[in-house]
Enzyme design. Structure first.
Site, PDB file in Angstrom:
ATOM      1  CD  GLU A  55      -1.141  -2.233   2.335  1.00  0.00           C
ATOM      2  OE1 GLU A  55      -1.843  -2.703   3.246  1.00  0.00           O
ATOM      3  OE2 GLU A  55       0.049  -2.554   2.149  1.00  0.00           O
ATOM      4  N   GLY A 304       7.793 -40.329   4.582  1.00  0.00           N
ATOM      5  CA  GLY A 304       6.816 -41.126   5.318  1.00  0.00           C
ATOM      6  C   GLY A 304       6.486 -40.537   6.676  1.00  0.00           C
TER       7      GLY A 304
END
Length: 373
Positions: A55, A304
């Protein structure tokens, strides 16, 4: 004649494209557009952590032309001081008449504050334009600030019959050069890349970005016993490319001292009940050091562990067009897996493409906690 809704969609699409230009980690991607009707006055994005917010960049570029204009921003403007002043202050000083916000700031410490300040000052605020897309863009950051864990992408490379190497262990290369270049592109978009010590011992990877332009991620090895040799590429180049090792609390201190002298940062966490590094504790530790997006490239045991713990958010799978046979090395993932198909981790809206000769599929992964074995 385009309606206000049409213009809002167009401008927010531009703001989202602007947001993707930055590399602001550990902060979120944010883009902004200052417009008057269908005319763009200025744009801005948050480039890097510690630099001006989107902004502010857009408003400074707009100057006096911002008075009475509309500001489009992909994330709710901040109302707190950190490394930069509150964005809402500059928005009010600039005389912006209307602010269109894609999504609220989910940070539990600041949620809603920016919108409330703007509305109290008489600024019209509209929320939700392209909100789904904006939330997807900041999802890694959202996960980190709300759970204390990084957003985890898991990369796998297998043959057509699901093998990762021949029966003699040869694995270079199951996939072709285009797929490997894509992996380097993915690496460049993450804060860190992680492998298990088994992958280091077997492949001695560099884990850098070489086939495309982009920054090197921090390289992380998970090694509960500090078995990684000093001659490994990761250690030999640690002075040039940041390298961390996540190890167990009881790993040898003498080896740690040697690694630190080579430029390696050693992070100690608890062991799991199986005697390995507690992977959840390891991820929490690196998130605390600023890692928001983590790419895991192997090996099977580490993959895993992550799947078993329900810690994988996104999956990237490369499939080479070859058959390595029933005696080829199986399993890119070492885990028991689900008992029922209904519990199998599933890719959401998988996207398929070709990388040279190889198939590449990627997408978000459903929660895997129900599939723990």
């Amino acid at each position: 004649m385009p309606t206000e809704a049409d213009i809002d969609l167009k401008m927010m699409t531009k703001a989202l494209a602007e947001a993707r230009r930055g590399r602001p980690s550990p902060n979120p991607h944010v883009g902004a557009v200052v417009a008057r009707g269908h005319e763009v006055i200025s744009v801005g994005h948050h480039e890097r952590a510690g630099t001006e917010h989107a902004e502010v960049v857009a408003l400074r570029a707009a100057g006096e032309a911002a008075k009475g204009a509309t500001l489009y921003v992909t994330l709710e403007p901040c109302n707190h001081t950190s490394k930069t002043p509150p964005c809402v202050d500059l928005i009010l000083q600039a005389g912006i008449a209307r602010v269109v916000i894609a999504c609220r700031d989910p940070n539990p410490h600041v949620e809603g504050g920016g919108i409330e300040v703007l509305e109290a000052a008489g600024v019209q605020v509209d929320l939700g334009v392209k909100g789904i897309e904006a939330r997807a863009l900041i999802q890694p950051w959202v996960k980190q600030i709300t759970t204390g864990l990084p957003y985890v992408s898991l990369k796998l490379a297998v043959s057509l019959d699901g093998r990762i190497a021949t029966r003699t262990g040869a694995s270079k290369w199951v996939t072709g050069p285009e797929a490997r270049a894509k992996v380097h592109e993915i690496r460049a978009s993450h804060d860190a890349v992680m492998v298990g010590v088994g992958t280091v011992l077997a492949d001695d990877p560099q884990l850098t970005v070489r086939d495309v332009e982009g920054p090197n991620p921090i390289r992380i090895a998970v090694d509960s016993k500090l078995r990684i040799p000093l001659s490994a590429n990761l250690i030999a180049t640690a002075m040039d490319t940041p390298t961390w090792i996540v190890t167990a609390q009881d790993a040898p201190e003498s080896i740690e001292s040697t690694l630190v002298a080579q430029g390696v940062e050693v992070i100690r966490v608890a062991r799991s009940s199986e005697g390995r590094v507690d992977i959840t504790a390891g991820l929490r530790a690196i998130a605390g050091l600023g890692i928001v997006r983590l790419l895991v490239e192997g090996g099977a045991e580490l993959a895993g562990s992550l799947l078993n713990a329900g810690l994988v958010d996104e999956l990237h799978v490369f499939i080479g067009p070859m058959l390595l046979g029933p005696r080829g090395r199986p399993g890119a993932v070492d885990w028991a897996g689900p008992a029922n198909l209904a519990d199998a981790p599933t890719m959401v809206e998988p996207r398929w493409e070709l990388c040279g000769r190889d198939a590449y599929v990627h997408g978000l992964l459903t929660a895997t906690t129900s599939s723990r074995a």
